[in-house]
Write a protein that holds these residues in place. Structure first.
Motif, PDB file in Angstrom:
ATOM      1  N   GLU A   1      40.058  57.810  17.921  1.00 12.89           N
ATOM      2  CA  GLU A   1      38.378  57.217  18.540  1.00 12.89           C
ATOM      3  C   GLU A   1      37.865  56.857  17.336  1.00 12.89           C
ATOM      4  N   GLN A   2      38.287  56.710  16.181  1.00 17.22           N
ATOM      5  CA  GLN A   2      37.828  56.029  14.953  1.00 17.22           C
ATOM      6  C   GLN A   2      36.229  56.604  14.839  1.00 17.22           C
ATOM      7  N   LEU A   3      36.303  58.007  14.848  1.00 14.86           N
ATOM      8  CA  LEU A   3      34.909  58.633  14.811  1.00 14.86           C
ATOM      9  C   LEU A   3      34.460  58.806  13.169  1.00 14.86           C
ATOM     10  N   TYR A   4      35.381  58.280  12.391  1.00 20.37           N
ATOM     11  CA  TYR A   4      35.014  58.296  10.901  1.00 20.37           C
ATOM     12  C   TYR A   4      34.049  57.309  10.551  1.00 20.37           C
ATOM     13  N   GLU A   5      33.971  55.990  11.677  1.00 21.71           N
ATOM     14  CA  GLU A   5      33.000  55.337  11.568  1.00 21.71           C
ATOM     15  C   GLU A   5      31.416  55.749  11.665  1.00 21.71           C
ATOM     16  N   CYS A   6      31.431  56.999  12.362  1.00 16.88           N
ATOM     17  CA  CYS A   6      30.130  57.545  12.863  1.00 16.88           C
ATOM     18  C   CYS A   6      29.609  58.642  11.989  1.00 16.88           C
TER      19      CYS A   6
END
Length: 412
Positions: free
Chosen positions: A304-309
């Motif tokens: 979910e590419q939560l590393y961007e948040c």
């Protein structure tokens, strides 16, 4: 059996072998069932219940004659019925073998479609393994059963899909076991935070007689059969914008969680402010500043590419969430025994593969997160464990869980 002489009763119009039943409707005169029919039924039951497995050799005619105390001709008639039904293969002068499921999965071209609800998006690992389960069912039944996977909450959110499953309106569900707690709160115990020491401790509880009894009662009370609950995951982690080392650091933070009552009550008890966030919405919830933290499984972070948040991952070994494949009991009972076995076996096999994949990729995912600029924090959260012990007893009284449940789990 087709060549036997038959007669029809003038009242019930049922054709029956003459040596099996004679009618005199002033009182029905029954003759005992022929020996070859008895033997056929007993062998058939062993095959369809998988006490005799595909490719397994059937005892020889001589052995069967000795076992049942009958003539070779009687045994041959029983075996002929099994051959005619497609359950065994007989070769002249050689042994007889149980046929593969694929050889008797259904008539040519016959197919039954089952519908499986899945909450996550296609790129999420759990959805991918749900699709693998669907393919495995089709393989094991030679195409007689086809599982249609409906991902991304197409059939409703978790609560809606679980209720549809209980009513028999949905055939299958693949998702977190926690959703079953909506019908019976005791299911929340297996993912209760800070309750289990490690994954081995959880597994010992899952294999216990108490959990077996819970699953049996769940079938009777809610019409849902858990086909396989061996879809284990590494412990969930806390993602947050700011570092979290102890419960004091998360006080007042808004946390995005599934809309499961126990999760909401737990994080509220620990001092956070729960915000219901659906699957796939965490990223947008962070972007919109609706939430400052979330509690997720490892594999979700990358997909979910939560590393961007967020920048911080707190590993506190607090909750070992499991996924499961559950089936409407009504749908399960409508299947033949061989089909039931195939569906359960597919769920268990793919569950083992899912867990193996997650645990083997665990260290690699940590490296990926570090490469993305995330900071990993490890802490035992002893203070939180003490708080959760009190919370467990409160929930235990609220939901009428077994009085000795906590002590039972800690003794394992």
């Amino acid at each position: 059996m087709d060549n036997e002489q038959k007669t029809a009763c003038s009242r019930c119009k049922n054709d029956m072998p003459m040596d099996t039943l004679k009618h005199a409707h002033d009182g029905v005169i029954k003759k005992e069932c022929p020996e070859y029919i008895k033997i056929y039924k007993e062998l058939r039951e062993k095959i369809t219940s998988f006490r005799l497995l595909p490719h397994e050799k059937i005892p020889s005619e001589t052995e069967l004659c000795r076992q049942y105390g009958v003539s070779r001709y009687t045994i041959q008639r029983a075996l002929q019925l099994l051959v005619a039904e497609g359950l065994i293969i007989r070769q002249q002068g050689k042994a007889s073998y149980v046929r593969e499921l694929a050889r008797f999965g259904g008539e040519e071209g016959e197919k039954q479609v089952l519908h499986l609800g899945c909450l996550n998006q296609p790129e999420i690992l759990l959805t991918q393994f749900a699709c693998r389960f669907a393919r495995r069912v089709e393989e094991k039944t030679a195409g007689a059963l086809h599982v249609e996977v409906h991902h991304s909450s197409e059939l409703g959110d978790g609560s809606e899909e679980i209720m549809a499953l209980s009513r028999g309106e949905l055939d299958l569900f693949c998702g977190a076991l926690d959703w079953l707690a909506l019908l019976n709160p005791v299911y929340a115990v297996v993912s209760f935070p800070f309750l289990f020491r490690d994954i081995d401790h959880l597994m010992s509880f899952v294999r216990s007689a108490m959990v077996t009894d819970i699953r049996k009662r769940f079938v009777l009370e809610h019409g849902i059969c858990v086909l396989a609950a061996n879809w284990y995951r590494p412990s969930r982690v806390l993602l947050s914008r700011s570092p979290v080392f102890s419960p004091r650091d998360w006080q007042g933070l808004s946390i995005g969680i599934p809309n499961i009552p126990l999760f909401r009550d737990m994080w509220t008890y620990l001092g956070m402010t729960p915000e219901p966030v659906s699957f796939g919405e965490r990223h947008s919830a962070f972007d919109a500043r609706r939430i400052e933290a979330t509690d997720v499984n490892w594999d979700i972070i990358i997909s979910e590419q939560l590393y961007e948040c967020v920048s911080f991952v707190t590993c506190m070994n607090h909750s070992f969430s499991r996924a499961c494949v559950a089936m409407s009991e009504r749908c399960f009972r409508s299947l033949r025994p061989d089909m039931q076995h195939a569906v359960k076996q597919a769920a268990e096999d793919v569950g083992s593969e899912y867990s193996q994949h997650l645990f083997s990729s665990f260290e690699n995912e940590k490296k990926q997160m570090l490469a993305k600029g995330m900071h990993l924090i490890s802490t035992n959260m002893g203070e939180a464990r003490q708080l959760m012990t009190k919370f467990f007893y409160r929930e235990s009284r609220k939901h009428c869980w077994p009085e000795n449940l906590y002590r039972y789990i800690q003794s394992l």
